[in-house]
Design a protein around this motif. Sequence first.
Motif, PDB file in Angstrom:
ATOM      1  N   LYS A 328       0.586  -1.258   0.104  1.00 18.58           N
ATOM      2  CA  LYS A 328       0.006  -0.021   0.221  1.00 18.58           C
ATOM      3  C   LYS A 328       0.775   1.336   0.079  1.00 18.58           C
ATOM      4  CE  LYS A 328      -3.930  -1.805   2.466  1.00 18.58           C
ATOM      5  NZ  LYS A 328      -4.706  -2.020   3.604  1.00 18.58           N
ATOM      6  N   THR A 329       2.145   1.087   0.601  1.00 18.73           N
ATOM      7  CA  THR A 329       2.864   2.287   0.627  1.00 18.73           C
ATOM      8  C   THR A 329       3.471   2.650  -0.742  1.00 18.73           C
ATOM      9  OG1 THR A 329       4.876   1.172   1.595  1.00 18.73           O
ATOM     10  CG2 THR A 329       3.500   2.125   3.278  1.00 18.73           C
ATOM     11  N   SER A 330       3.559   1.816  -1.412  1.00 17.03           N
ATOM     12  CA  SER A 330       4.113   2.111  -2.827  1.00 17.03           C
ATOM     13  C   SER A 330       3.050   2.633  -3.589  1.00 17.03           C
ATOM     14  CB  SER A 330       4.594   0.739  -3.447  1.00 17.03           C
ATOM     15  OG  SER A 330       5.004   0.846  -4.732  1.00 17.03           O
ATOM     16  N   LEU A 331       1.678   2.227  -3.458  1.00 17.61           N
ATOM     17  CA  LEU A 331       0.838   3.004  -4.115  1.00 17.61           C
ATOM     18  C   LEU A 331       0.624   4.236  -3.656  1.00 17.61           C
ATOM     19  CD1 LEU A 331      -2.086   0.272  -3.698  1.00 17.61           C
ATOM     20  CD2 LEU A 331      -0.354   0.646  -5.749  1.00 17.61           C
ATOM     21  N   GLU A 332       0.742   4.638  -2.479  1.00 13.18           N
ATOM     22  CA  GLU A 332       0.521   5.900  -1.568  1.00 13.18           C
ATOM     23  C   GLU A 332       1.682   7.098  -2.152  1.00 13.18           C
ATOM     24  OE1 GLU A 332      -0.409   8.233   2.654  1.00 13.18           O
ATOM     25  OE2 GLU A 332       0.849   5.905   2.631  1.00 13.18           O
ATOM     26  N   ASN A 333       2.964   6.561  -2.294  1.00 13.02           N
ATOM     27  CA  ASN A 333       3.888   7.513  -2.903  1.00 13.02           C
ATOM     28  C   ASN A 333       3.882   7.642  -4.368  1.00 13.02           C
ATOM     29  OD1 ASN A 333       6.111   7.708  -0.700  1.00 13.02           O
ATOM     30  ND2 ASN A 333       6.086   5.535  -0.440  1.00 13.02           N
ATOM     31  N   SER A 334       3.290   6.658  -5.082  1.00 10.82           N
ATOM     32  CA  SER A 334       2.841   6.700  -6.452  1.00 10.82           C
ATOM     33  C   SER A 334       2.025   7.816  -6.458  1.00 10.82           C
ATOM     34  CB  SER A 334       2.416   5.359  -7.240  1.00 10.82           C
ATOM     35  OG  SER A 334       3.722   4.301  -7.120  1.00 10.82           O
ATOM     36  N   VAL A 335       0.985   7.728  -5.797  1.00  9.82           N
ATOM     37  CA  VAL A 335      -0.401   8.859  -6.067  1.00  9.82           C
ATOM     38  C   VAL A 335       0.221   9.925  -5.794  1.00  9.82           C
ATOM     39  CG1 VAL A 335      -2.382   9.517  -5.279  1.00  9.82           C
ATOM     40  CG2 VAL A 335      -2.088   7.043  -5.595  1.00  9.82           C
ATOM     41  N   LYS A 336       1.271  10.297  -4.603  1.00  7.98           N
ATOM     42  CA  LYS A 336       1.501  11.727  -4.335  1.00  7.98           C
ATOM     43  C   LYS A 336       2.640  12.220  -5.306  1.00  7.98           C
ATOM     44  CE  LYS A 336       0.889  11.029   0.729  1.00  7.98           C
ATOM     45  NZ  LYS A 336       1.386  11.132   2.162  1.00  7.98           N
ATOM     46  N   LEU A 337       3.241  11.545  -5.736  1.00  8.56           N
ATOM     47  CA  LEU A 337       4.249  12.016  -6.859  1.00  8.56           C
ATOM     48  C   LEU A 337       3.352  12.428  -8.191  1.00  8.56           C
ATOM     49  CD1 LEU A 337       6.958  12.831  -7.809  1.00  8.56           C
ATOM     50  CD2 LEU A 337       7.321  10.358  -8.486  1.00  8.56           C
ATOM     51  N   ILE A 338       2.433  11.646  -8.377  1.00 11.14           N
ATOM     52  CA  ILE A 338       1.622  12.041  -9.742  1.00 11.14           C
ATOM     53  C   ILE A 338       0.944  13.324  -9.314  1.00 11.14           C
ATOM     54  CG2 ILE A 338      -0.456  11.312 -10.899  1.00 11.14           C
ATOM     55  CD1 ILE A 338       0.145   8.321 -10.394  1.00 11.14           C
ATOM     56  N   VAL A 339       0.238  13.460  -8.156  1.00 13.24           N
ATOM     57  CA  VAL A 339      -0.314  14.586  -7.735  1.00 13.24           C
ATOM     58  C   VAL A 339       0.489  15.849  -7.805  1.00 13.24           C
ATOM     59  CG1 VAL A 339      -1.555  16.034  -6.073  1.00 13.24           C
ATOM     60  CG2 VAL A 339      -2.143  13.502  -6.406  1.00 13.24           C
ATOM     61  N   ALA A 340       1.860  15.472  -7.423  1.00 14.87           N
ATOM     62  CA  ALA A 340       2.731  16.598  -7.444  1.00 14.87           C
ATOM     63  C   ALA A 340       3.070  17.153  -8.697  1.00 14.87           C
ATOM     64  CB  ALA A 340       4.000  16.312  -6.467  1.00 14.87           C
ATOM     65  N   TYR A 341       3.385  16.111  -9.656  1.00 16.12           N
ATOM     66  CA  TYR A 341       3.618  16.399 -10.737  1.00 16.12           C
ATOM     67  C   TYR A 341       2.383  17.382 -11.500  1.00 16.12           C
ATOM     68  CZ  TYR A 341       4.207  15.825 -15.916  1.00 16.12           C
ATOM     69  OH  TYR A 341       4.334  16.010 -17.117  1.00 16.12           O
ATOM     70  N   LEU A 342       1.290  16.823 -11.344  1.00 11.83           N
ATOM     71  CA  LEU A 342       0.048  17.568 -11.946  1.00 11.83           C
ATOM     72  C   LEU A 342       0.068  18.809 -11.631  1.00 11.83           C
ATOM     73  CD1 LEU A 342      -2.681  14.600 -11.511  1.00 11.83           C
ATOM     74  CD2 LEU A 342      -1.679  15.375 -13.518  1.00 11.83           C
ATOM     75  N   GLN A 343       0.347  19.251 -10.495  1.00 11.22           N
ATOM     76  CA  GLN A 343       0.308  20.592  -9.814  1.00 11.22           C
ATOM     77  C   GLN A 343       1.539  21.391 -10.176  1.00 11.22           C
ATOM     78  OE1 GLN A 343      -0.638  19.637  -5.612  1.00 11.22           O
ATOM     79  NE2 GLN A 343      -2.914  19.645  -6.129  1.00 11.22           N
ATOM     80  N   SER A 344       2.462  20.702 -10.686  1.00 16.96           N
ATOM     81  CA  SER A 344       3.757  21.534 -10.916  1.00 16.96           C
ATOM     82  C   SER A 344       3.897  22.172 -12.211  1.00 16.96           C
ATOM     83  CB  SER A 344       4.982  20.423 -10.905  1.00 16.96           C
ATOM     84  OG  SER A 344       5.208  19.739 -11.924  1.00 16.96           O
ATOM     85  N   ASP A 345       4.841  23.046 -12.483  1.00 21.16           N
ATOM     86  CA  ASP A 345       5.111  23.754 -13.589  1.00 21.16           C
ATOM     87  C   ASP A 345       5.508  22.956 -14.719  1.00 21.16           C
ATOM     88  OD1 ASP A 345       4.166  26.311 -12.658  1.00 21.16           O
ATOM     89  OD2 ASP A 345       6.060  26.673 -11.966  1.00 21.16           O
ATOM     90  N   LEU A 346       5.863  23.320 -15.783  1.00 23.36           N
ATOM     91  CA  LEU A 346       6.387  22.400 -17.002  1.00 23.36           C
ATOM     92  C   LEU A 346       7.998  22.035 -16.782  1.00 23.36           C
ATOM     93  CD1 LEU A 346       4.494  23.806 -20.245  1.00 23.36           C
ATOM     94  CD2 LEU A 346       4.176  21.769 -19.008  1.00 23.36           C
TER      95      LEU A 346
END
Length: 347
Positions: A328-346
Amino acid sequence: MSVNLQYVVDFLVSLVNIPSPSGNTEKVIRFIEEECARLGIENKRNNKDGLVLTVPGKNNDVHRVLTAHVDTLGAMVKEIKGNGRIKLTLIGGFAYNAIEGEYCQIETADGKLYTGTIQSTHASVHVYKDTSTHERNQSTMEIRLDAVVKNADDVRELGIEVGDFISFAPRCEVTETGFIKTRHLDDKASVACMFGALKTVLDSGEQLPYTTHFLISNNEEIGYGANSNIPPETVEFLAIDMGAIGEGQTTDEFCVSICAKDSSGPYHYGMRKHLVELAKANGLNYAVDIYPYYGSDASAAMKAGVDVKHGLIGPGIDASHSMERTHKTSLENSVKLIVAYLQSDLV
């Protein structure tokens, strides 16, 4: 950053229990369409019957694409043998020993379902002296149907024919210790992470900085899942797929894996550094790795000539193309990185 991890796990369990070998993904695509309707996400089919989701952003001049694939390994009926057993032909790159002894399901062209077991033609140690050494290949592996059949005609009377799709029983379990062990984490774990990230963003009420498309591909295991349907405004393309675990790898079942290079060559260096910086800034458990015998939808897009910066991340998955496992922690880390990327600049 708050992630609804139970949503991710529940969605993953639902996905792996829907058979979807490459070439026969209608049921799982319909399931995802229903979830999009529930979440209020705009979506449409492409001509390959994959699914493209779109979330409008503040900037509509340049776009991002994220992709994860919902197709899995599987097989087809290659031949109906004279004794009523069935020969298989594989869909996707895996070894026969990975499916020996596995329960399976055959779906006929008119939608009938039959179960069976995949085994060696020399399965009985009481009959065959070479049971343990007998080579496992297309000629020596077969399906024993759970039906009263004694010859090929009996099998055909059930409606089973050459070309019918075969799926493998996932045998999904979520353990008390937080592991998810099942077939087809590749790549349904990443699809679940993508939806976990989408739900996090939608629940926050904040608009994404750039219009973003989420491509659910359905032919990745056979090489051409997300190599088309890329809007011309797209400048960044992020594939979400399993992180490979094994000897010489730094990825484990608890981190989000960031790929530096696979069999297609290096991923965009600036994109990779950006993902690493986001992981560090958000205190995530991550690893950078090279996947030697691996290709993703991002590498397929590169081969198709798509002009984008490309990256690859995903949850760490043990025993890829076999009986897989993550935490589960791998899923959580993956979700958080996806969210951070979506909210980041190009990049």
